[in-house]
Design an enzyme around this catalytic site. Sequence first.
Site, PDB file in Angstrom:
ATOM      1  N   THR A 132      42.687  31.903  34.496  1.00  0.00           N
ATOM      2  CA  THR A 132      44.054  31.423  34.704  1.00  0.00           C
ATOM      3  C   THR A 132      44.146  30.509  35.932  1.00  0.00           C
ATOM      4  O   THR A 132      43.359  30.659  36.879  1.00  0.00           O
ATOM      5  CB  THR A 132      45.000  32.633  34.893  1.00  0.00           C
ATOM      6  N   ASP A 133      45.142  29.623  35.934  1.00  0.00           N
ATOM      7  CA  ASP A 133      45.373  28.776  37.120  1.00  0.00           C
ATOM      8  C   ASP A 133      45.869  29.604  38.306  1.00  0.00           C
ATOM      9  O   ASP A 133      45.830  29.145  39.451  1.00  0.00           O
ATOM     10  CB  ASP A 133      46.377  27.648  36.801  1.00  0.00           C
ATOM     11  N   TYR A 158      47.086  40.809  39.901  1.00  0.00           N
ATOM     12  CA  TYR A 158      46.593  40.200  38.656  1.00  0.00           C
ATOM     13  C   TYR A 158      45.650  39.038  38.955  1.00  0.00           C
ATOM     14  O   TYR A 158      44.510  39.003  38.487  1.00  0.00           O
ATOM     15  CB  TYR A 158      47.766  39.723  37.788  1.00  0.00           C
ATOM     16  N   LYS A 162      41.579  38.559  38.328  1.00  0.00           N
ATOM     17  CA  LYS A 162      41.001  37.481  37.512  1.00  0.00           C
ATOM     18  C   LYS A 162      40.006  36.662  38.347  1.00  0.00           C
ATOM     19  O   LYS A 162      38.950  36.279  37.859  1.00  0.00           O
ATOM     20  CB  LYS A 162      42.103  36.569  36.953  1.00  0.00           C
TER      21      LYS A 162
END
Length: 352
Positions: A132-133, A158, A162
């Site tokens: 994810t960015d 989160y 990641k």
Amino acid sequence: MILVTGGAGFIGANFVLTWLARNDERLLNLDNLTYAGNMENLAAVMGMDRHVFVRGDIGDTNLVSDLLERYRPRAVVNFAAESHVDRSILGPADFIQTNVVGTFRLLEAVRAYWKGLGDGEMGAFRFLHVSTDEVFGSLEPEDPPFTESSRVMPNSPYSASKASSDHLVRAYHHTYGLPVLTTHCSNNYGPFHFPEKLIPLVIHNALAGKALPIYGDGRQVRDWLYVEDHCSALRRVLAAGCPGESYNVGGCNEKTNLEVVKALCGILDELAPRADGRSYGEQITYVRDRPGHDRRYAIDASKLMNELGWAPAETFESGIRKTVVWYLENQKWVGNVTDGGYRQWMERHYGT
Ligand code: NAD
Ligand code: TYD
């Protein structure tokens, strides 16, 4: 055959459906069906011989090793994750367990399998990690968008989990030579999006006559991409990406949350007007902000576009309209996922 993990979730299911519709290759789908995994998402492919579904955890080494030996995939696409920032704030442990420990165990099982492949198969094998960015942290209004070399500065449990998994994936390439690819995509939207995330939540609440909760001032910016465009980017990276490289994925659609919610209200006013003739916009309600809320994400996807020739098919306007139409036509799906567990989460997070 390819192995897809997390293929019963939002993006994974869209990937599985479009993959099976586009080519003849078999697909093994490993998903342990958390609250976010939904077999209904896969209804269209459940009878299909080319789709093998296994309920299981990416962290279950014995299971994953057995599956790899039995089905001998040429690639793994890893979607499986806990994915909701607000849930990670309330309870980070599951995020560490799946996103960090689970990815580590998956990598270990894949490494052992990959080492046993013949020379040609070893070189052709790919481990595509879907990230994810959000690992890049938050941008100021005038900052340029994130590139692949932006600093990793995650702000939520989160995004930190990641980022940790990204580091492990990178290390498995550098240390062991595993042919990995990593993608960092911006916020997705589209069919099968679980209605705890902003866009499906707003559509669901609007139609239910409930408040449309805007965190803080609603001027946080996200860079929205229609989910099928993310899937086409992943197919392209899998086919042509260079092992060890990472690719940013985004559609140049920076919008404030307020702009997104107003756009949704406008389309709903047109396609499913309120009985009282007033606008859904009247249901917008400002609520307490998310702790540590990232102000702005924006993606520079020029590497993927220039080197691999990818381009998104949808604009924000076309994609958001398709999405609203899908939700209007699939109210039964929404009804089935907004069960008791979902309602408990809503009460816990938003209060009554
Ligand atoms: P999701 O929460 O909708 O789906 C996750 C899926 O993974 C579910 O089907 C769940 O059952 C499964 N899963 C969870 N833990 C598992 C485990 N231990 N073993 C096996 N399966 C497990 O998530 P999503 O929005 O589809 O996101 C998929 C991936 O894409 C995630 O890795 C996420 O970080 C990444 N991503 C998401 C977005 C977005 O906007 N949603 C953007 C960029 C990247
Ligand atoms: P979300 O869909 O949870 O995705 P992410 O946190 O991964 O970006 O949220 C998108 C944006 O919308 C984010 O800035 C938080 C905001 N938001 C609200 O304002 N209200 C809501 O009820 C939710 C769920 C999100």
